[in-house]
Design a protein around this motif. Structure first.
Motif, short mmCIF file in Angstrom:
data_model
loop_
_atom_site.label_atom_id
_atom_site.label_comp_id
_atom_site.label_asym_id
_atom_site.label_seq_id
_atom_site.Cartn_x
_atom_site.Cartn_y
_atom_site.Cartn_z
N PHE A 1 2.96 -1.57 -4.31
CA PHE A 1 1.87 -1.63 -5.28
C PHE A 1 2.36 -2.21 -6.61
CE2 PHE A 1 -0.74 0.99 -8.46
CZ PHE A 1 -1.84 0.16 -8.40
N THR A 2 3.49 -1.69 -7.07
CA THR A 2 4.04 -2.15 -8.35
C THR A 2 4.46 -3.61 -8.27
OG1 THR A 2 4.78 0.08 -8.85
CG2 THR A 2 5.83 -1.71 -10.07
N GLY B 1 3.11 -5.77 -6.41
CA GLY B 1 1.85 -6.50 -6.47
C GLY B 1 1.37 -6.68 -7.90
N ILE B 2 1.50 -5.63 -8.71
CA ILE B 2 1.06 -5.72 -10.11
C ILE B 2 1.87 -6.78 -10.85
CG2 ILE B 2 0.87 -4.48 -12.31
CD1 ILE B 2 0.39 -1.93 -10.75
N VAL B 3 3.21 -6.77 -10.63
CA VAL B 3 4.06 -7.76 -11.29
C VAL B 3 3.68 -9.17 -10.85
CG1 VAL B 3 6.44 -8.58 -11.58
CG2 VAL B 3 5.98 -6.13 -11.53
N LEU B 4 3.49 -9.35 -9.53
CA LEU B 4 3.11 -10.67 -9.02
C LEU B 4 1.74 -11.09 -9.52
CD1 LEU B 4 4.37 -10.44 -5.31
CD2 LEU B 4 5.37 -11.75 -7.20
N GLY B 5 0.83 -10.12 -9.66
CA GLY B 5 -0.49 -10.44 -10.20
C GLY B 5 -0.39 -10.94 -11.63
#
Lengths: 144, 185
Positions: free
Chosen positions: B76-77, B79-83
């Motif tokens: 999840f985290t 994903g947030i960084v990649l987002g």
């Protein structure tokens, strides 16, 4: 897992787009110079609120995990106030919160590593302390 | 046609950067949480990642309770960084332009290989000390701006509403004091 990655991806993109990944913008809100943050938090809460209200009626369990659809309810106690207060001081001082800090790293904010390091130190300190008190409590209860 | 300028002027004062970037960003943040919830039933929060990740390196009993969820929390985290990175590569770099997005003037932009990145000018000591307090506070208080603020408020949880009211009030007071003391940026 790919779905969680996608969810996190959209979440992070939204934090970037809304500029919440910029501590300055959060601080501007807290100093009443720009109230935009309200739209971020309530916009997000309304979207999630619809899903939290609708999904349990459509289906009993989530397709990927089989977990039941439930609302996010946590018990209330003094810790919510104490922890919320400590978090509030940290948020007000730095303008960062966990999710936005991860996204901030993504938008290139290398300086945010200070905040991430701080968060891990803080989480470790409270975890260490609470592990000790929990173990001591268990030992005391067992001694009876 | 005569338009009363008073409401417009008020909006300009309260929202000097417009509201669309905030509203669109907020909807995306909510959508991200919904995608995870619909698929898995998980009401995701961002701050538990701190403790769950510590369970990889510490055998303290407090962290071990998160062993079951630590793997997806890392994803999840990530994903947030990649987002955030995807945002930087598209909108922030000017590759994608939209009238809904108004670029801010805070911090410093810099270029790495055609990618426009952004860095804060808030002082490192503020970030670090604030980070420590955020790390302690979110874990004792059972959630942060995403767990309580987005998923909890979305669930109409009384605990989360009280939690949000608490940290919002304290944060406003703190930020006002810090600003009054002349700490800037």
């Amino acid at each position: 897992m790919p779905l969680i990655l996608l969810g996190g991806f959209i979440f992070g993109f939204g934090l970037g787009f809304s500029q919440m990944a910029r501590p300055e913008v959060v601080l501007d809100f807290l100093q009443f110079e720009d109230f935009g943050l309200l739209f971020v938090m309530f916009g997000a809460a309304i979207v999630s609120g619809i899903a939290f209200a609708v999904m349990p009626r459509i289906s009993d369990a989530a397709p990927l995990t089989g977990d039941r659809y439930e609302r996010r309810l946590k018990s209330f106690d003094r810790n919510v106030l104490v922890g919320g207060g400590i978090f509030g001081v940290g948020w007000g001082l730095s303008g960062i919160c966990p999710g936005a800090a991860y996204a901030s790293l993504g938008v290139g904010n290398v300086t945010i590593l200070w905040a991430l390091a701080g968060m891990f130190v803080g989480a470790y300190l409270q975890g260490y302390w609470r592990s000790q008190t929990a173990d001591a409590g268990a030992a005391a209860a067992g001694a009876d | 046609m005569v338009v009363d300028p008073a409401p417009l002027q008020l909006a300009a004062e309260l929202f000097p950067n417009g509201i669309s970037r905030y509203a669109v960003g907020g909807l995306l943040v909510g959508l991200g949480a919904v995608v995870i919830y619909v698929g898995t039933g998980i009401a995701a929060g961002a701050s538990t990642f701190l403790e769950s990740t510590l369970s990889y390196v510490s055998d303290q009993s407090r962290f071990q309770r998160y062993v079951a969820s630590r793997d997806w929390r890392v994803v999840f985290t990530l994903g947030i960084v990649l987002g955030g990175l995807a945002f930087a590569a598209t909108v922030q770099s000017g590759l994608v332009t939209t009238s809904l997005y108004e670029a801010g003037t805070t911090g410093e932009l810099y270029e790495v290989g055609g990618l426009t990145l952004w860095s804060t000018t808030v002082q490192p000591w503020r970030l670090f000390v604030g980070g420590v307090l955020v790390g302690i506070g979110t874990r004792i208080g059972k959630g942060c701006t995403s767990g309580h603020g987005v998923c909890g408020v979305g669930s109409a949880s009384k605990t989360s509403l009280v939690g949000v009211a608490t940290f919002l009030t304290v944060a406003i007071v703190t930020a006002q004091i810090v600003a009054a003391l002349g700490v800037s940026p």
